[in-house]
Enzyme design. Sequence first.
Site, PDB file in Angstrom:
ATOM      1  N   GLY A 127      17.012   3.633   2.610  1.00 16.17           N
ATOM      2  CA  GLY A 127      15.749   3.095   3.102  1.00 16.17           C
ATOM      3  C   GLY A 127      14.563   3.601   2.304  1.00 16.17           C
ATOM      4  O   GLY A 127      14.710   4.094   1.178  1.00 16.17           O
ATOM      5  N   GLY A 143      10.828   5.934   2.075  1.00 13.75           N
ATOM      6  CA  GLY A 143      10.219   7.134   2.623  1.00 13.75           C
ATOM      7  C   GLY A 143      10.662   8.392   1.909  1.00 13.75           C
ATOM      8  O   GLY A 143      11.454   8.356   0.966  1.00 13.75           O
ATOM      9  N   ILE A 180      12.474  11.012   2.794  1.00 15.45           N
ATOM     10  CA  ILE A 180      13.867  11.478   2.855  1.00 15.45           C
ATOM     11  C   ILE A 180      14.720  10.680   1.859  1.00 15.45           C
ATOM     12  O   ILE A 180      15.511  11.243   1.104  1.00 15.45           O
ATOM     13  CB  ILE A 180      14.446  11.362   4.283  1.00 15.45           C
ATOM     14  CG1 ILE A 180      13.618  12.209   5.257  1.00 15.45           C
ATOM     15  CG2 ILE A 180      15.903  11.814   4.308  1.00 15.45           C
ATOM     16  CD1 ILE A 180      14.001  12.041   6.718  1.00 15.45           C
ATOM     17  N   GLU A 226      17.780  -2.966  -0.067  1.00 13.63           N
ATOM     18  CA  GLU A 226      16.716  -3.937   0.208  1.00 13.63           C
ATOM     19  C   GLU A 226      15.534  -3.774  -0.738  1.00 13.63           C
ATOM     20  O   GLU A 226      14.882  -4.742  -1.083  1.00 13.63           O
ATOM     21  CB  GLU A 226      16.205  -3.761   1.632  1.00 13.63           C
ATOM     22  CG  GLU A 226      17.152  -4.242   2.701  1.00 13.63           C
ATOM     23  CD  GLU A 226      16.554  -4.074   4.084  1.00 13.63           C
ATOM     24  OE1 GLU A 226      15.643  -3.241   4.262  1.00 13.63           O
ATOM     25  OE2 GLU A 226      16.997  -4.775   4.999  1.00 13.63           O
ATOM     26  N   ASN A 264       6.894  -0.591  12.623  1.00 15.31           N
ATOM     27  CA  ASN A 264       6.967  -1.629  11.580  1.00 15.31           C
ATOM     28  C   ASN A 264       7.953  -2.753  11.881  1.00 15.31           C
ATOM     29  O   ASN A 264       7.902  -3.802  11.266  1.00 15.31           O
ATOM     30  CB  ASN A 264       7.361  -0.999  10.236  1.00 15.31           C
ATOM     31  CG  ASN A 264       6.347   0.035   9.777  1.00 15.31           C
ATOM     32  OD1 ASN A 264       5.150  -0.136   9.977  1.00 15.31           O
ATOM     33  ND2 ASN A 264       6.826   1.120   9.206  1.00 15.31           N
ATOM     34  N   GLY A 268      15.974  -4.426   8.160  1.00 17.11           N
ATOM     35  CA  GLY A 268      17.373  -4.697   7.882  1.00 17.11           C
ATOM     36  C   GLY A 268      18.306  -3.566   8.252  1.00 17.11           C
ATOM     37  O   GLY A 268      19.524  -3.672   8.069  1.00 17.11           O
TER      38      GLY A 268
END
Lengths: 525, 525
Positions: free
Chosen positions: B279, B281, B283, B304, B394, B398
Amino acid sequence: MNQLAVKQESEFLKRIRNPALFGKIMEAEDTLQFFKDGMYLGFSGFAEGHPKTVPALLADHVEKHGIGKMKFNVYTGASIGTDVDDRWAKLGMLGRRWPHQQGNAIRKAINAGEIAYGDRYLSMYAQDFGYGYYTLDNGGKIDIGIIEASCITEDGSIVPTLAVGIIAEIVERADKIIIEINSKIPSLEGLHDCVGVTLPPNKQVYNILSVKDRIGTTSIPCNPDKIVAIVESYRDPVGRPLGAPDGNSVLIANHIIDFLQFEVKQGRLPKNLLPLQSGVGSIANAVIGGLLTSPFENLNVWTEVFQDNLLDMFDSGKLDYVTTASFSLSDNGIKRLLANWEKYTSRTLLRPIQITNHAEPVRRLGLISMNTPVEFDIYAHVNSSIVNGSRLLNGVGGSGDFMRNAYLSIMHTPSTRPSQADLHGISCVVPMVTHVDHTEHDMDVLVTEQGLADLRGLSPRERALRIIDQCAHPEYKPLLQDYFHRALKECLASNSAHEPHMLHKVFKMYRNLEEKGTMKLENWD
Amino acid sequence: MNQLAVKQESEFLKRIRNPALFGKIMEAEDTLQFFKDGMYLGFSGFAEGHPKTVPALLADHVEKHGIGKMKFNVYTGASIGTDVDDRWAKLGMLGRRWPHQQGNAIRKAINAGEIAYGDRYLSMYAQDFGYGYYTLDNGGKIDIGIIEASCITEDGSIVPTLAVGIIAEIVERADKIIIEINSKIPSLEGLHDCVGVTLPPNKQVYNILSVKDRIGTTSIPCNPDKIVAIVESYRDPVGRPLGAPDGNSVLIANHIIDFLQFEVKQGRLPKNLLPLQSGVGSIANAVIGGLLTSPFENLNVWTEVFQDNLLDMFDSGKLDYVTTASFSLSDNGIKRLLANWEKYTSRTLLRPIQITNHAEPVRRLGLISMNTPVEFDIYAHVNSSIVNGSRLLNGVGGSGDFMRNAYLSIMHTPSTRPSQADLHGISCVVPMVTHVDHTEHDMDVLVTEQGLADLRGLSPRERALRIIDQCAHPEYKPLLQDYFHRALKECLASNSAHEPHMLHKVFKMYRNLEEKGTMKLENWD
């Protein structure tokens, strides 16, 4: 061999077509030597098709030699007969047990904290079981797999009985395998479509473009070195009672049939619909009953359980083809199936969960999926498995595989259920479900006897209004409307009104049920 | 044409390779005639790749002629630039808006109840959008689709820019199409792998066996009769700030890298792992940073969003191939990409959500999926989208497509977040999440800076003990342990201890946060 075995010997031996395996034939009693406390076991079976003889002998053994002395971790395809699950639970023989069960005794033991039961959407469970995820503590291995089989082929492959379940995955993971040949029912060879276990990055396409496309084999290859025993099991299938359609079920079914007709009219469904997946119970039976008298023809079914109602559908001439994970028939249904074997099975495929529940074919074929939950909430989260956040019913089963991936994801339930004190003491439409098995992002349509809520394209607040309006029972509608409007007001004040809730009050209806025997809360103050 | 247009004219015209379409070229201002209040609009875009010029002119128009006079229902691939979303939200131009957003102004308007925003797992959203489910009230149609394109080919097909999103679905559903040719960035022709919309029972296999397998076309066919305008859009991509790895992120990343190394050692993962989905961010950036210094090589990514960290991975030589749904780079990242275009894009495919997020390839390829939630609970239900049950962040995006279908489903978060009153005022490990986006049946692994909880094969009660032990912050561990043991005791008494909860107390930590500024509850009485 004992009397019974001798009587059946010729049929039994005929079912073992690889003579090299004759040396593995054994009295069922003699397999007890293989079992030790704490072992990981894999059983064939999904509704039916589970081993019956060796598990019963193990239970006899424990009953005789001391309850609690032998405890196993047992993995199956889904629920199996209560002849095994309930008896083993009563005898304290279950340590871990995955995934799904249907017996009163096993359910009680799980909720008493005596059995470490777990759930996962069945197709992911089957796949991950094949990867060894459920037996990490045991080196990824099953110690003994016990498989009910119709026969063993010339090359030593196993032909399943009334379900495939996770046999291939068990065979892959097992150190030892015991095969129970069930010679009481005809050999089902030719009915199955089996696939093996492959790990990424080597997984293959499931090249299924219609309900009747075969992609696999009619039997499951098995390394003969793993087979430690082949025993005879001369047993009838375990019949299951049918849920008779009641008034509410028929109303629900009518809403659904009307909706499907509307969708056909709008051009969003072909005239013969799309493959139907329908759960178990009285509503599912009413829906099938409704389809029998509907104008729909040339229907196809892609489902987990082949119930009596599909025999009726075949008889009506409206049903073209069925893919199922199991047969789950009443005693009478079993008789009908066996009496007209060719008629019913020539247009039926029996496949493992790995195929029936897999997102790939479910999504590609575009299923119309219909299942019964415990409850749903005003934003369309659905609870299928756990009451009051804590008490397990039967488990989530495969419903999530279908709800997530279907062309139309439909959940149907009566709007209320009786409590001891009140005929409508429990509302199945609540502000917030106490356990989520299917999220608001999964559902297309919710139905009760009150009406049908088409939720496609709606935002949470729009959904809430429609669900309360269409689905809630009149005795709960004002209460739920009041909840929504109060929550909306509170959340508007704190700029958090996307999906309005009052967390400090959200479960008050459950508290009221506990204290006063009904969810009919006086007010939300 | 105006000054700017003339300046760019030659490049702009070169991008329209079908001369029959020259007649559709128009000043952007002149497209305003097509728009009416209440229309359903579809925008290209996923992170980037959204139309910038016509939406800006519409906003100018509304600003000039009266706020609130024009409101639209807008559907995109996922979040798009705040240049459009936030500005339109401020001007009251958004009626319905699906699925995902990232702007402060739009989020505020959604939570103020002004915008009917909705969420669904992106791959199902894309598919159902193609089926017309999101525009049922509008006869299944989008009134106008606005597509940012690199160019139009000889046969009139559209070549997307930095994301494909749901362009094919919009083209299928749109009455009218406006194409914005973005000539400021190089033509991306050849980078995309697009598929069209097919309805069941005619859906096709996605025959993808590795990250780099192409199954589609490099452009999207479009009926020229639908195209009402082609306008020039000379615009830079919208850069996004990067989340820099902090101390906790690095600790989390280290836990994950250690776990992956262990899995390789156990033979459950190949040496070059399996395709990584990560994802956005800090991390995610730390995990990629950790992989750069790890022994893993020949990695593949299926994700994505292509962020700056993948440029670093390509530079390191450890990355073989990337499939992505979009580029989401910082301003500097965009410069790097354009400066070394061939190097980065020769091993990258840009695909529509319909492919990147589809259960079929995700499951077949066996992704290792890692995402950051809002919070998770002791039984492993995960909240990704909504705070306090009500306030949208947000959107779910996905993450659910991946969490459900991945080979390894991993969620990572710091164990606490600060509240205004307390540096550790919010625990990200709670008794029960206030909104469920991913269920207990989805998760394999949960990670915080405190540790990693491998949940595979565990029952709910086993999970609770491991999650509290491995993941909870020391300041919350006793509180969570106390909750679990009290709940267990209560539920044992009522024979409902499968997944012990105390519904009447379950959200007390949130109440405490609201009243006292911290989740550090004194006790559970």
